[in-house]
Design an enzyme around this catalytic site. Structure first.
Site, mmCIF file in Angstrom:
data_model
loop_
_atom_site.group_PDB
_atom_site.id
_atom_site.type_symbol
_atom_site.label_atom_id
_atom_site.label_comp_id
_atom_site.label_asym_id
_atom_site.label_seq_id
_atom_site.Cartn_x
_atom_site.Cartn_y
_atom_site.Cartn_z
ATOM 1 N N SER A 59 -7.117 5.774 3.816
ATOM 2 C CA SER A 59 -6.889 5.086 2.643
ATOM 3 C C SER A 59 -7.226 3.639 3.231
ATOM 4 O O SER A 59 -8.064 2.757 2.435
ATOM 5 C CB SER A 59 -5.541 4.780 1.942
ATOM 6 O OG SER A 59 -5.268 6.129 1.098
ATOM 7 N N LYS B 191 0.926 -1.078 0.087
ATOM 8 C CA LYS B 191 0.008 -0.082 0.114
ATOM 9 C C LYS B 191 0.919 1.414 0.082
ATOM 10 O O LYS B 191 1.952 1.365 0.873
ATOM 11 C CB LYS B 191 -0.790 -0.060 1.217
ATOM 12 C CG LYS B 191 -1.852 1.201 1.401
ATOM 13 C CD LYS B 191 -3.080 0.948 0.424
ATOM 14 C CE LYS B 191 -3.596 2.329 0.275
ATOM 15 N NZ LYS B 191 -3.372 3.018 -0.698
ATOM 16 N N ASP C 99 -0.316 10.800 -4.370
ATOM 17 C CA ASP C 99 0.952 11.588 -3.783
ATOM 18 C C ASP C 99 1.098 12.913 -4.531
ATOM 19 O O ASP C 99 0.236 13.300 -5.205
ATOM 20 C CB ASP C 99 2.405 10.533 -3.583
ATOM 21 C CG ASP C 99 3.160 11.137 -2.714
ATOM 22 O OD1 ASP C 99 3.241 10.883 -1.672
ATOM 23 O OD2 ASP C 99 4.217 11.654 -3.199
ATOM 24 N N GLN D 42 7.155 4.144 3.995
ATOM 25 C CA GLN D 42 5.733 3.609 3.914
ATOM 26 C C GLN D 42 5.509 2.547 4.874
ATOM 27 O O GLN D 42 4.331 2.293 5.469
ATOM 28 C CB GLN D 42 5.239 3.534 2.427
ATOM 29 C CG GLN D 42 3.745 3.495 2.202
ATOM 30 C CD GLN D 42 3.279 4.869 2.202
ATOM 31 O OE1 GLN D 42 3.845 5.742 1.529
ATOM 32 N NE2 GLN D 42 2.087 5.160 2.929
ATOM 33 N N LYS E 162 5.406 2.080 -2.968
ATOM 34 C CA LYS E 162 5.349 3.380 -3.506
ATOM 35 C C LYS E 162 5.708 3.244 -5.070
ATOM 36 O O LYS E 162 6.304 2.352 -5.475
ATOM 37 C CB LYS E 162 6.471 4.463 -2.994
ATOM 38 C CG LYS E 162 6.046 5.824 -3.195
ATOM 39 C CD LYS E 162 5.111 6.199 -2.032
ATOM 40 C CE LYS E 162 4.654 7.658 -2.253
ATOM 41 N NZ LYS E 162 4.152 7.978 -0.618
ATOM 42 N N ASN F 248 -2.823 19.174 -1.309
ATOM 43 C CA ASN F 248 -4.057 18.545 -0.519
ATOM 44 C C ASN F 248 -3.558 18.584 0.912
ATOM 45 O O ASN F 248 -4.321 18.848 1.842
ATOM 46 C CB ASN F 248 -4.160 17.231 -1.107
ATOM 47 C CG ASN F 248 -4.568 16.125 -0.127
ATOM 48 O OD1 ASN F 248 -4.298 15.272 0.567
ATOM 49 N ND2 ASN F 248 -6.169 16.180 -0.180
ATOM 50 N N THR G 222 -4.883 13.771 5.386
ATOM 51 C CA THR G 222 -3.454 13.598 5.735
ATOM 52 C C THR G 222 -3.355 15.383 6.642
ATOM 53 O O THR G 222 -2.765 15.410 7.566
ATOM 54 C CB THR G 222 -2.410 13.822 4.496
ATOM 55 O OG1 THR G 222 -2.847 12.958 3.705
ATOM 56 C CG2 THR G 222 -1.094 13.797 5.058
HETATM 57 N N1 GLU Z 1 0.923 9.044 -0.654
HETATM 58 C C1 GLU Z 1 0.248 9.373 0.785
HETATM 59 C C2 GLU Z 1 1.501 8.972 1.697
HETATM 60 O O1 GLU Z 1 2.696 9.236 1.625
HETATM 61 C C3 GLU Z 1 -0.828 8.457 0.976
HETATM 62 C C4 GLU Z 1 -0.810 6.920 0.719
HETATM 63 C C5 GLU Z 1 -1.889 6.172 0.606
HETATM 64 O O2 GLU Z 1 -2.888 6.648 0.839
HETATM 65 O O3 GLU Z 1 -1.838 4.883 0.195
HETATM 66 O O4 GLU Z 1 1.328 8.188 2.847
#
Ligand code: GLU
Length: 445
Positions: free
Chosen positions: A377, A89, A165, A110, A125, A239, A208
């Site tokens: 998410s 994810k 992202d 992540q 990612k 965002n 976020t």
């Molecule tokens: N890009 C966001 C992060 O850095 C969200 C990732 C997601 O929702 O999977 O956590």
């Protein structure tokens, strides 16, 4: 040479030309020294060597035709880093700076961020060096369709669930989802950040930014303070930045700057009301420069500088990696800043973080502070599995509970290893132990 130093040297040698990845790995490994001393089984099981190596890395060609009929070729990436605690994810980033090292640093972060949320999500990612700025809607659509025409075979609701992202918002997720569904002939929760009437979750866009504000409230509480009456400087206005401003305002704070790579706007009255309404769409919809905001409201535009020179109580970098360096950190501290929260991924350089910790600044690391996005998410995945949707209030309440728990877990892990108040170490340790224990239970894989 210590085990950690030796491993770090091997990571640098094996992954040449990837400074951001080295930086992210270094920060985590450094925090783990006291953990491996107490738990030598993390060494004997090879879990550290395994965790720094992605399970799978995919690099692919993304050809598309621009509005002038010319053929363009971009490079696509998906790094599936770790699936010990759930399906891969993590977001997709579309930005000209994207390369394998950047995607690996983000994927590595992540793993631990997702573990901290308490939800069953592995780490990944992806993205592309495609620049959505200045492209027409049709060009973005054709690019997304081509990107998904390769990516679809590597993802799935129970395999790998990408999201947005930098440069990937509601529009891009829509085009990506449409193409996935067309190819596999299944309506499934393969992406998060979807539109609200086709499987998206309420409060995902806000998550976020709101999560960042909730986390800051928890940090401040530990010193008997709140956001009320605090002056805050931030950088980005996408965002994360815009919804952070909205929640910070609701909690009585005042945000006085926004920035982009060319400079910053200083708005001493605070960004609120019709000014915030204007700002909400400026980047996320129109992809316009920060200067537009200064011009529209007759405010000061400071060319070529970062917003960290403006005196504040709290600084919140919301844009991108390494946007706040040692000199910025020195300036913030000299001007009386007492709290820094990383709302972007790894926005402070290693030297800046070290200085904040040395000076007893309340410092919230990215993995913990910005985990609200991926948390919702995760909640979107749950709702998709149930074929059901929760109300905004329900999702927001769960988000808040998750952020409070992340703060608690991180500060408790720091205390347990004699590093009280060091949330960098605490978040790394809490995230790592959960994933490492799962990896050990599953054998040498
Ligand atoms: N890009 C966001 C992060 O850095 C969200 C990732 C997601 O929702 O999977 O956590």
């Amino acid at each position: 040479m210590s085990y950690i130093t030796e491993l770090m040297e091997r990571v640098v040698k094996r992954n040449p030309g990837e400074p951001e990845f080295h930086q992210a790995v270094h920060e985590v490994l450094e925090s783990l020294q006291p953990v491996i001393e107490r738990h030598p089984e993390y060494i004997s099981s090879g879990v550290l060597e395994r965790i720094v190596e992605p399970e799978r890395q995919i690099i692919f060609r993304v050809p598309w035709v621009d509005d002038n009929g010319r053929i363009q070729v971009n490079r696509g990436f998906r790094v599936q880093f770790n699936s010990a605690i759930g399906p891969y994810k993590g977001g997709l980033r579309f930005h000209p700076s994207v390369n394998l090292g950047i995607i690996k640093f983000l994927g590595f972060e992540q793993i631990f961020k997702n573990a901290l949320t308490g939800l069953p999500m592995g780490g990944a990612k992806g993205g592309s060096d495609f620049d959505p700025r200045g492209k027409s809607d049709n060009e973005v659509m054709r690019f997304c369709q081509s990107f998904m025409t390769e990516l679809f075979r590597h993802i799935g609701a129970d395999t790998d669930v990408p999201a947005g992202d930098i440069g990937v918002g509601a529009r891009e997720i829509g085009y990506l989802f449409g193409q996935y569904k067309r190819i596999v002939n299944r309506f499934e929760g393969v992406l998060t950040g979807k539109g609200i009437n086709w499987g998206g979750s309420l409060a995902r866009p806000e998550a976020t930014g709101y999560g960042t504000a909730y986390f800051i409230e928890e940090m401040l509480k530990s010193r008997g303070e709140t956001l009320k009456g605090k002056t805050i400087t931030i950088s980005g206005y996408g965002n994360v930045g815009t919804f952070f401003i909205q929640k910070a305002n609701q909690l009585g704070g005042k945000v006085v700057t926004i920035a982009d790579e060319n400079g910053y706007v200083y708005d001493p009255e605070g960004i609120k009301g019709e000014k915030l309404d204007f700002l909400m769409d400026l980047w996320t919809i129109h992809r316009r420069p920060a200067r537009d905001y200064a011009e529209k409201f007759g405010l000061k535009w400071v060319e070529g500088k970062a917003p960290w020179e403006v005196p504040c109580d709290i600084a919140v970098p919301t844009a991108t990696q390494n946007e706040l360096n040692l000199q910025n950190a020195q300036e913030l501290i000299a001007n009386g800043c007492t709290c820094v929260a990383e709302a972007a991924n790894m926005p402070c350089t290693a030297e800046a973080v070290e200085l904040f910790l040395k000076n007893n600044i309340l410092f919230g690391p990215a993995k913990a502070v910005n985990a609200g996005g991926v948390s919702v998410s995760g909640l979107e995945m749950s709702q998709n599995s149930m074929r059901y949707s929760w109300s905004f209030e329900e999702v927001d309440a769960k988000l808040k509970e998750i952020m409070v728990n992340i703060y608690r877990k991180s500060s408790e892990a720091a205390r347990e290893y004699g590093l009280e108040g060091n949330l960098v170490a605490g978040a790394n340790i809490a995230g790592f132990t959960k994933v490492a224990d799962a990896m050990m239970a599953q054998g040498i894989v």
